[in-house]
Enzyme design. Structure first.
Site, PDB file in Angstrom:
ATOM      1  N   GLN A 181       0.809  -1.217   0.000  1.00  0.00           N
ATOM      2  CA  GLN A 181       0.000   0.000   0.000  1.00  0.00           C
ATOM      3  C   GLN A 181       0.842   1.268   0.000  1.00  0.00           C
ATOM      4  OE1 GLN A 181      -3.117   0.292  -0.560  1.00  0.00           O
ATOM      5  NE2 GLN A 181      -3.796  -1.824  -0.317  1.00  0.00           N
ATOM      6  N   HIS A 203      -0.908  -3.830  -9.418  1.00  0.00           N
ATOM      7  CA  HIS A 203      -2.262  -3.295  -9.626  1.00  0.00           C
ATOM      8  C   HIS A 203      -2.672  -2.229  -8.612  1.00  0.00           C
ATOM      9  CE1 HIS A 203      -4.714  -5.458  -6.477  1.00  0.00           C
ATOM     10  NE2 HIS A 203      -3.611  -6.185  -6.442  1.00  0.00           N
ATOM     11  N   CYS A 324     -16.075 -10.565   4.517  1.00  0.00           N
ATOM     12  CA  CYS A 324     -17.255 -11.389   4.272  1.00  0.00           C
ATOM     13  C   CYS A 324     -16.818 -12.734   3.708  1.00  0.00           C
ATOM     14  CB  CYS A 324     -18.194 -10.688   3.288  1.00  0.00           C
ATOM     15  SG  CYS A 324     -19.715 -11.597   2.962  1.00  0.00           S
TER      16      CYS A 324
END
Length: 382
Positions: A181, A203, A324
Site C-alpha cells: 500500500q 495493480h 465477508c
C-alpha cells in the site's frame, strides 16, 4: 437518469493507466517471444523484462538484481516466508509479526506455525501503531525474522519501520515488510528503511493485475520451494509474463516521477473530506492524528447498523472495515486488534482516493454518506 457512481476504493485496486496499457500491447502480439529463448526475438523480450525490473527497483531505491517478479504480493510473501524459513531454520524458529497484517501474511505465518515455527504477535495501540516496548520484550536470541507492514491497507497508518529495523538488526533478526500500500503513495527507500525482504503489487499503482515483486537484499539467502526452471533467480520458475511486467515497470516509473505531486494533491483532498465527515454526528476518523497514507480515510459511525448503512451508500464504491466469507460478515481483524468493539467495527468504512479523484467526487460521496446515515437512523426509529 441514473445517479453517477463514484469509485473510491483505490487501495483495493486501480485501473490500468492508458499509457501503461500502450506499453504492454506490443508484447502480446508483436514482441511475444519467450525472454529465456536464446535468439534475437528472445533477447528483445529479455531486454524489455530487465528494463522493467530496473524501473521497479528504482521505485524503491533497490538494485535490479534484488527484484524477483511474481504474480503479486501474495505469491511474493509465500516465496519470502517459506524460502527464508526453509533456508534459515538453524538461525532460530521464532518470528514476530502483528495481528493487523494482511491475510496474505497472517495465513502464511499460520502455515509456518504448523511446521514448527513459533509466531509472536506484537500489540498495537488504539490507532494501530506498534507498541515498541512490547516489541522489544518479544525479541529473543532465536528470533530469526520480524514481519511488519509499512502501511496498513485498511487504516493507512504508517509504522516506524526504521526504528523497528534498527531494533531487529541489533538482535540479529531479518526484517520483512509488506510495502504494497505504501509504494506509489509515499517515498519508499528500501535501503534507508533497512528492510531486508519486501513484497508489493503492480495493480495498486495503475499497472496490471497478476504482476508483483519480491525484494530480497543481496545479503539474504532464500531456499527455493517451487521447481521447474531457473527463471527469476531460481526462486520463481516458469515463463515470465512479459506484458504484465513491462506494464508493471512503466507504472512504477510513472509513480516515481509523479509521486510528490500526486501525494500532495490527494492529501489536500483527503483532509477536506475528513473535515466534512467530522461535521456529522457520531462519526470518527480512525488514527486521525497518526502518520497515514495521503489517500486513505478510515471512518466509523457510532450507534448505527453498519450493514444497513453500507447498503444505503449505494452511489459510492468504498470498502467495509469487515470481511465477508460465505455470506457471513465478520468484524475486521485489523480493527478488532486496535481495540474497536465488534459493533463499531461493522460500521467502519475505508475511503481510498486515486489519482483521478476530484473535489466534486468527494462532495458527492459526502452527500451520499450523509443521506445514508440519516436514512438509516430514521428507519431504525420506526
Amino acid at each position: 437518469m441514473k445517479s453517477a457512481k463514484i469509485y473510491l476504493d483505490y487501495n483495493a485496486t486501480t485501473p490500468v493507466h492508458e499509457q501503461v496499457l500502450e506499453k504492454m500491447l506490443p508484447y502480446f502480439t508483436q514482441d511475444f517471444a519467450n525472454p529465456h529463448s536464446d535468439h534475437a526475438f528472445g533477447w528483445d523480450a529479455s531486454e524489455a523484462l530487465e528494463q522493467a525490473r530496473k524501473q521497479v527497483a528504482d521505485l524503491i531505491s533497490a538494485k535490479s538484481s534484488e527484484i524477483t517478479f511474481t504474480s503479486g504480493a501474495t505469491e511474493a510473501a509465500n516465496l519470502a516466508l517459506f524460502g527464508f524459513a526453509k533456508e534459515n531454520m538453524n538461525k532460530g524458529q521464532h518470528i514476530i509479526s502483528c495481528k493487523t497484517e494482511h491475510k496474505a501474511i497472517l495465513e502464511t505465518l499460520n502455515a509456518l506455525e504448523k511446521d514448527g515455527y513459533e509466531i509472536s504477535y506484537v500489540k498495537v495501540n488504539c490507532d494501530g501503531i506498534v507498541d515498541m516496548e512490547h516489541f522489544q520484550s518479544l525479541l529473543r536470541p532465536d528470533t530469526s525474522m520480524v514481519v511488519l507492514m509499512l502501511a496498513n491497507n485498511e487504516t493507512g497508518v504508517i509504522q516506524n519501520i526504521t526504528k523497528i529495523s534498527e531494533l531487529a538488526h541489533q538482535n540479529g533478526s531479518v526484517v520483512m515488510s509488506d510495502i504494497t500500500q505504501a509504494v506509489g503513495k509515499i517515498n519508499v527507500d528500501i535501503k534507508a528503511l533497512e528492510i531486508d525482504l519486501a513484497v508489493f503489487s503492480s495493480h495498486k499503482i495503475y499497472g496490471p493485475k497478476g504482476a508483483g515483486a519480491l525484494y530480497s537484499s543481496s545479503k539474504i539467502d532464500l531456499a527455493r520451494y517451487m521447481y521447474g526452471g531457473n527463471q527469476e533467480n531460481g526462486i520463481r520458475p516458469g515463463t515470465v509474463n512479459v506484458p504484465a511486467m513491462v506494464g508493471f515497470g512503466f507504472a512504477a516509473e510513472m509513480a516515481r516521477n509523479e509521486l510528490q505531486e500526486t501525494s500532495d494533491e490527494m492529501l489536500l483532498l483527503r483532509n477536506d473530506f475528513e473535515e466534512q465527515l467530522q461535521s456529522l454526528e457520531d462519526v470518527q476518523i480512525n488514527a486521525k492524528d497518526q502518520d497515514r497514507l495521503p489517500n486513505t480515510v478510515s471512518f466509523s459511525v457510532h450507534n448505527i447498523d453498519g450493514d444497513a448503512l453500507y447498503r444505503r451508500m449505494n452511489r459510492i464504491a468504498i470498502s467495509r472495515g469487515s470481511a465477508c466469507t460465505s455470506n457471513v460478515v465478520a468484524a475486521s481483524h485489523v480493527l478488532t486488534a486496535m481495540g474497536i468493539e465488534e459493533r463499531l467495527a461493522l460500521a467502519t468504512y475505508r475511503v481510498s482516493l486515486g489519482r483521478t479523484t476530484t473535489q466534486q467526487d468527494l462532495n458527492l460521496a459526502f452527500e451520499n454518506i450523509q443521506t445514508a446515515i440519516n436514512s438509516t437512523r430514521k428507519t431504525s426509529l420506526v
